[in-house]
Scaffold this active site. Structure first.
Site, PDB file in Angstrom:
ATOM      1  N   TYR A 143      50.506  42.269  44.891  1.00 26.20           N
ATOM      2  CA  TYR A 143      51.226  41.277  45.691  1.00 26.20           C
ATOM      3  C   TYR A 143      52.733  41.512  45.656  1.00 26.20           C
ATOM      4  CZ  TYR A 143      47.596  37.861  46.979  1.00 26.20           C
ATOM      5  OH  TYR A 143      46.540  37.215  47.549  1.00 26.20           O
ATOM      6  N   LYS A 194      39.012  47.153  37.934  1.00 30.77           N
ATOM      7  CA  LYS A 194      38.382  48.252  38.669  1.00 30.77           C
ATOM      8  C   LYS A 194      38.786  49.533  37.949  1.00 30.77           C
ATOM      9  CE  LYS A 194      35.984  49.857  42.202  1.00 30.77           C
ATOM     10  NZ  LYS A 194      34.526  49.596  42.387  1.00 30.77           N
ATOM     11  N   ASP A 227      33.609  44.667  41.777  1.00 33.15           N
ATOM     12  CA  ASP A 227      32.514  44.617  42.763  1.00 33.15           C
ATOM     13  C   ASP A 227      31.264  44.002  42.147  1.00 33.15           C
ATOM     14  OD1 ASP A 227      32.401  46.856  41.116  1.00 33.15           O
ATOM     15  OD2 ASP A 227      31.623  48.211  42.648  1.00 33.15           O
ATOM     16  N   ASP A 251      42.515  36.292  43.691  1.00 31.58           N
ATOM     17  CA  ASP A 251      42.582  35.637  45.000  1.00 31.58           C
ATOM     18  C   ASP A 251      41.202  35.635  45.642  1.00 31.58           C
ATOM     19  OD1 ASP A 251      43.790  34.554  47.378  1.00 31.58           O
ATOM     20  OD2 ASP A 251      43.625  36.551  48.255  1.00 31.58           O
ATOM     21  N   ASP A 255      38.091  32.319  45.768  1.00 30.40           N
ATOM     22  CA  ASP A 255      37.521  31.731  46.987  1.00 30.40           C
ATOM     23  C   ASP A 255      35.998  31.752  46.912  1.00 30.40           C
ATOM     24  OD1 ASP A 255      39.983  31.243  48.181  1.00 30.40           O
ATOM     25  OD2 ASP A 255      39.337  32.036  50.127  1.00 30.40           O
TER      26      ASP A 255
HETATM   27  C1  IPM Z   1      45.934  31.497  47.511  1.00 26.65           C
HETATM   28  C2  IPM Z   1      46.325  31.896  48.898  1.00 26.65           C
HETATM   29  C3  IPM Z   1      47.677  32.606  48.846  1.00 26.65           C
HETATM   30  C4  IPM Z   1      47.496  33.849  48.006  1.00 26.65           C
HETATM   31  C5  IPM Z   1      48.292  32.928  50.220  1.00 26.65           C
HETATM   32  C6  IPM Z   1      48.408  31.700  51.083  1.00 26.65           C
HETATM   33  C7  IPM Z   1      49.624  33.598  50.071  1.00 26.65           C
HETATM   34  O1  IPM Z   1      45.329  32.668  49.478  1.00 26.65           O
HETATM   35  O2  IPM Z   1      46.695  30.747  46.871  1.00 26.65           O
HETATM   36  O3  IPM Z   1      44.877  31.919  47.059  1.00 26.65           O
HETATM   37  O4  IPM Z   1      47.061  34.889  48.521  1.00 26.65           O
HETATM   38  O5  IPM Z   1      47.812  33.802  46.819  1.00 26.65           O
HETATM   39 MG    MG Z   2      43.533  32.792  48.340  1.00 26.07          MG
END
Ligand code: IPM
Ligand code: MG
Length: 371
Positions: A143, A194, A227, A251, A255
């Site tokens: 990042y 990884k 993975d 990240d 999710d």
């Molecule tokens: C998160 C989001 C952010 C990230 C974006 C909005 C920059 O996806 O907080 O997970 O990638 O960190």
């Molecule tokens: Mg995110």
């Protein structure tokens, strides 16, 4: 409490202002009862800040964030700002505040409420009782690594590039946070990398192993390739307790873990820096984004933000009883069948954000009266 704690609210974009508004009511509820009082201040971030100041995060707001005892953020982004140049995009404001506040450890719990186990896209028995803590490195890795950019190769070709980089100390400091959490929970930590392909994560694995041997011999450390981890998370998620991983893997995996719980709208997070002189740089935010499609429609789920506030009470202010009260309120509301649209299930009562907010306040009244 002694001197009031300073709290900075950054509602941001989309549903941000709506969900922050609900938590603000809860803070005011605590305040009225003299249980805790915060000096609440509000600022702009993301597209809202761009519209007002031409930048997704102004220096002035950043300074206020650094001075606050804790920051509560809603969400950033939306189609309105999609065409802005990269450095002005709402997301840059979020990345900048994380970096500038030194918030290297991002805690993302994925907990399945009993009342919501059936809302998961996985079979109920796979997720009921699930309680995972993902610790995502937040201020390093791909990042932020340099060099980065898009360059013109002159022959009609362009080349885009980013750099995955971690230093020993960057790995160890987030590792420590994860090991400490694991020690307080099941005593098990899974580090995800990884290392079969990326040197940077070979270092990650070596340093995590060393740190474990040196400082946390009581914690059982395991390693997994990312993975495989993605596959295991949807195959048998309950094998995990605390996970530690890099910025980008965290990240993605968070999710995925969020969805296990039935709704991204239920996931809180805490981003923490290094404690020094009795201060802990900290920012709390729901994991769901700005959800522009439902913004302003009184449909958003305010519970991830409220849980983020509860994490703030725990991690920044050590107010465990108050945090328990907030958590119990949420569990009771879900058990009573109230659902915002995102977690609606057959036979339950679909409610708006504001009806949910009223119910939260009523439940707080009820629980505190019976305490
Ligand atoms: C998160 C989001 C952010 C990230 C974006 C909005 C920059 O996806 O907080 O997970 O990638 O960190
Ligand atoms: Mg995110």
């Amino acid at each position: 409490m002694s001197a009031n704690k300073k709290l900075l609210l950054l509602p941001g974009d989309g549903i941000g202002p709506e969900v922050i508004g609900v938590t603000r009511r809860v803070i005011e509820w605590f305040d009225k009862r003299g249980v805790l009082s915060f000096d609440m201040d509000e600022g702009l971030i993301g597209g809202a800040s761009y519209d007002a100041h031409g930048t997704p995060l102004s220096d002035e707001t950043l300074d206020r964030a650094k001075l606050a005892d804790a920051v509560l953020l809603g969400a950033v982004g939306g189609p309105k700002w999609d065409d802005l140049e990269f450095s002005k995009k709402p997301e840059r404001g979020l990345l900048k505040i994380r970096k500038e506040m030194g918030l290297f450890a991002n805690l993302r719990p994925a907990v399945v409420f009993p009342a919501l186990a059936e809302a998961s896209s996985l079979k109920t028995e796979l997720v009921s009782g699930l309680d995972i803590m993902i610790v995502r490195e937040l201020t390093g890795g791909i990042y932020f690594g340099e060099p980065r950019g898009i360059e013109d190769l002159g022959n009609g070709e362009r080349r885009g590039f980013n750099t995955l980089t971690y230093t020993t100390s960057e790995i160890r400091r987030v590792g420590r946070v994860a090991f400490e959490l694991a020690r307080k929970r099941s005593g098990k930590l899974c580090s995800i990398d990884k290392a079969n392909v990326l040197e940077c994560t070979v270092l990650w694995r070596e340093e995590m192993t060393k740190l474990g041997k040196e400082e946390f011999p009581d914690v059982e450390l395991s390693h997994m390739y990312v993975d495989n981890a993605a596959m295991q998370l949807v195959r048998a998620p309950k094998q995990f307790d605390v996970i530690v991983t890099t910025n980008m893997f965290g990240d993605i995996l968070s999710d995925c873990a969020a969805m296990l719980t039935g709704s991204l709208g239920m996931l809180p997070s805490a981003s923490l820096g290094a404690a020094s002189g009795g201060r802990l740089p900290s920012l709390y935010e729901p994991v769901h984004g700005s959800a522009p499609d439902i913004a302003g429609k009184d449909m958003a789920n305010p519970l991830a933000t409220l849980q983020s506030f509860s994490m703030m009470l725990r991690y920044s202010f050590d107010l465990q009883d108050q945090a328990d009260l907030v958590d119990r309120t949420i569990a009771n509301l879900l058990a009573s069948g109230l659902r915002t649209a995102d977690i609606m299930q057959e036979g339950k009562a679909k409610v708006s954000t504001s009806v949910m907010a009223d119910a939260i306040i009523r439940e707080l009244d009820k629980l505190s009266a019976s305490a």
